[in-house]
Design a protein around this motif. Structure first.
Motif, short mmCIF file in Angstrom:
data_model
loop_
_atom_site.label_atom_id
_atom_site.label_comp_id
_atom_site.label_asym_id
_atom_site.label_seq_id
_atom_site.Cartn_x
_atom_site.Cartn_y
_atom_site.Cartn_z
N VAL A 143 0.86 -1.18 0.00
CA VAL A 143 0.00 0.00 0.00
C VAL A 143 0.90 1.23 0.00
O VAL A 143 1.81 1.34 0.81
N THR A 144 0.65 2.13 -0.91
CA THR A 144 1.44 3.36 -0.96
C THR A 144 0.64 4.50 -0.37
O THR A 144 -0.59 4.55 -0.49
N TYR A 145 1.34 5.38 0.27
CA TYR A 145 0.71 6.53 0.92
C TYR A 145 1.12 7.80 0.18
O TYR A 145 2.31 8.06 0.00
N LYS A 146 0.15 8.55 -0.26
CA LYS A 146 0.42 9.82 -0.92
C LYS A 146 -0.27 10.91 -0.10
O LYS A 146 -1.50 11.00 -0.09
N PRO A 147 0.52 11.73 0.61
CA PRO A 147 -0.10 12.73 1.49
C PRO A 147 -0.77 13.85 0.70
O PRO A 147 -0.34 14.22 -0.39
N ASN A 148 -1.84 14.35 1.28
CA ASN A 148 -2.53 15.52 0.73
C ASN A 148 -1.87 16.74 1.36
O ASN A 148 -2.23 17.17 2.46
N ARG A 149 -0.88 17.30 0.71
CA ARG A 149 -0.08 18.38 1.28
C ARG A 149 -0.90 19.63 1.58
O ARG A 149 -0.71 20.27 2.61
N LYS A 150 -1.82 19.97 0.73
CA LYS A 150 -2.64 21.16 0.96
C LYS A 150 -3.53 20.96 2.19
O LYS A 150 -3.68 21.85 3.02
N GLY A 151 -4.10 19.78 2.31
CA GLY A 151 -4.93 19.48 3.48
C GLY A 151 -4.12 19.46 4.75
O GLY A 151 -4.58 19.93 5.81
N LEU A 152 -2.91 18.93 4.69
CA LEU A 152 -2.03 18.89 5.86
C LEU A 152 -1.66 20.31 6.29
O LEU A 152 -1.65 20.61 7.49
N GLN A 153 -1.38 21.19 5.34
CA GLN A 153 -1.07 22.58 5.68
C GLN A 153 -2.27 23.26 6.33
O GLN A 153 -2.11 24.04 7.27
N GLU A 154 -3.47 22.97 5.85
CA GLU A 154 -4.67 23.54 6.46
C GLU A 154 -4.79 23.11 7.92
O GLU A 154 -5.15 23.91 8.78
N VAL A 155 -4.50 21.86 8.19
CA VAL A 155 -4.57 21.35 9.56
C VAL A 155 -3.51 22.02 10.42
O VAL A 155 -3.79 22.47 11.54
N LEU A 156 -2.27 22.11 9.93
CA LEU A 156 -1.18 22.68 10.71
C LEU A 156 -1.35 24.18 10.96
O LEU A 156 -0.73 24.73 11.87
N ARG A 157 -2.18 24.84 10.18
CA ARG A 157 -2.43 26.27 10.35
C ARG A 157 -3.77 26.56 11.03
O ARG A 157 -4.13 27.71 11.24
N SER A 158 -4.52 25.53 11.39
CA SER A 158 -5.86 25.72 11.95
C SER A 158 -5.82 26.30 13.35
O SER A 158 -4.81 26.25 14.05
N THR A 159 -6.96 26.83 13.79
CA THR A 159 -7.03 27.45 15.12
C THR A 159 -6.88 26.41 16.23
O THR A 159 -6.35 26.71 17.29
N GLY A 160 -7.36 25.20 16.00
CA GLY A 160 -7.21 24.15 17.00
C GLY A 160 -5.74 23.83 17.26
O GLY A 160 -5.32 23.68 18.41
N VAL A 161 -4.96 23.74 16.21
CA VAL A 161 -3.53 23.48 16.36
C VAL A 161 -2.85 24.68 17.00
O VAL A 161 -1.98 24.52 17.86
N GLN A 162 -3.26 25.88 16.64
CA GLN A 162 -2.69 27.08 17.25
C GLN A 162 -2.91 27.09 18.75
O GLN A 162 -1.98 27.39 19.52
N MET A 163 -4.10 26.74 19.19
CA MET A 163 -4.38 26.71 20.62
C MET A 163 -3.54 25.66 21.33
O MET A 163 -3.04 25.89 22.42
N ARG A 164 -3.37 24.47 20.70
CA ARG A 164 -2.56 23.42 21.30
C ARG A 164 -1.09 23.81 21.41
O ARG A 164 -0.43 23.56 22.41
N VAL A 165 -0.57 24.47 20.36
CA VAL A 165 0.82 24.90 20.36
C VAL A 165 1.04 25.97 21.43
O VAL A 165 2.01 25.93 22.18
N GLN A 166 0.12 26.93 21.53
CA GLN A 166 0.23 27.98 22.54
C GLN A 166 0.15 27.40 23.94
O GLN A 166 0.90 27.79 24.84
N ALA A 167 -0.75 26.45 24.15
CA ALA A 167 -0.89 25.83 25.47
C ALA A 167 0.37 25.05 25.85
O ALA A 167 0.83 25.12 27.00
#
Length: 83
Positions: free
Chosen positions: A3-27
């Motif tokens: 099984v090969t994995y091809k990441p969705n880079r645009k979707g991953l960037q959206e997650v890494l820039r989301s407000t939920g991730v921002q709150m976790r990083v700040q905390a």
């Protein structure tokens, strides 16, 4: 059957820039600053700085006061706060 994995880079960037991730990083950064301050005996000496990068949200913790900088140089309290 491989099984090969091809990441969705645009979707991953959206997650890494989301407000939920921002709150976790700040905390997490604030928790590290609090633990380092408690370890150094200078609760207000460590500061958190955050920034939205091109691909992800980032935070840094650093010694802000002269007292905290001196204690950090001799005791490495930030490294100890990381565990």
């Amino acid at each position: 059957m491989a099984v090969t994995y091809k990441p969705n880079r645009k979707g991953l960037q959206e997650v890494l820039r989301s407000t939920g991730v921002q709150m976790r990083v700040q905390a997490a950064a604030q928790s590290i600053a609090n633990r380092a301050g408690a370890s150094a005996g200078d609760s207000g000496g460590y500061t958190v700085s955050t920034r939205q990068g091109r691909s992800r949200f980032r935070a840094i913790v650093y010694a802000d006061t002269i007292k905290a900088k001196r204690r950090e140089a001799s005791g490495n309290h930030l490294a100890r706060a990381l565990g």
